[in-house]
Design a protein around this motif. Structure first.
Motif: not given
Length: 214
Positions: A25-37, A56-57, A72-86
């Protein structure tokens, strides 16, 4: 490096003891498997453009045809903001999005895991486990929070876990030696400082080269 893979594989073995039915299981972008997020802080270069994260992509590609929205999405301040915009339907979602979104996701993860050695080694260290994005927040890319998610019985699952499926498939392709076919480009080269004039070089401190955040 081989040493890094060995360390990660040891961690993987410990994690394997707690993963139900051979799943990781993975979900968070923290920890050993954070890069899967897709929220992990790993920029990707695709078609000559640099995106702050694979999220962002992915979100920017929803608005192909509207350059202003993509930028505008490319320049979003963080992935959460990019997701909200998307996810906002105030923007012009491309008509073929449902048909191409998996292709876009594949391109995003191929870029990340080909351009970042640490991500690639972590992915390979998960061998032997089926990757599952475990969260109730998403029933398409994740498992919908289904503790009993099973690839063999899709009709019983709450979510489709498409991100986990695509990551598992990507890992198997790399292990099979097909990594040369990945679509990722090389990350931007590090900037190098200008050489000082020979007359003024003496007695002055050396200029430290700038490095890009990885």
């Amino acid at each position: 490096s081989k040493a890094t893979v060995s360390v990660l594989y040891c961690r993987h073995l410990l994690r394997k003891m707690t993963c139900p039915d051979g799943k990781l299981w993975f979900y968070s972008n923290k920890g050993v498997y954070g890069c899967f997020s897709n929220f992990s802080a790993h920029p990707v270069v695709i078609e000559g453009k640099t995106y702050k994260t694979s999220e962002h992509y992915f979100q920017a590609m929803k608005f192909v045809g509207s350059d202003a929205d993509v930028l505008e999405v490319m320049r979003a301040d963080g992935p959460m903001k990019a997701a909200q915009m998307g996810r906002s339907r105030k923007r012009p979602l491309r008509r073929d999005w449902n048909a191409v979104k998996e292709e876009v996701m594949i391109k995003a993860i191929e870029a990340k895991f080909s351009q970042h050695a640490d991500c690639r080694e972590t992915l390979l260290a998960s061998r032997g486990l089926f990757l599952v994005e475990h969260t109730a927040n998403d029933t398409y890319w994740a498992d919908g929070g289904d503790d009993s998610w099973d690839l063999e019985t899709p009709e019983r699952n709450l979510g489709r876990n498409r991100l986990g499926v695509l990551l598992t498939q990507l890992r198997e392709r790399i292990l099979a030696g097909e990594d040369g076919k990945l679509s990722g480009e090389k990350p931007p080269p590090e900037e190098t400082p200008p050489k000082p004039d020979s007359d003024s070089a003496k007695g002055k401190a050396k200029i430290k080269p700038k490095t890009r955040l990885q």
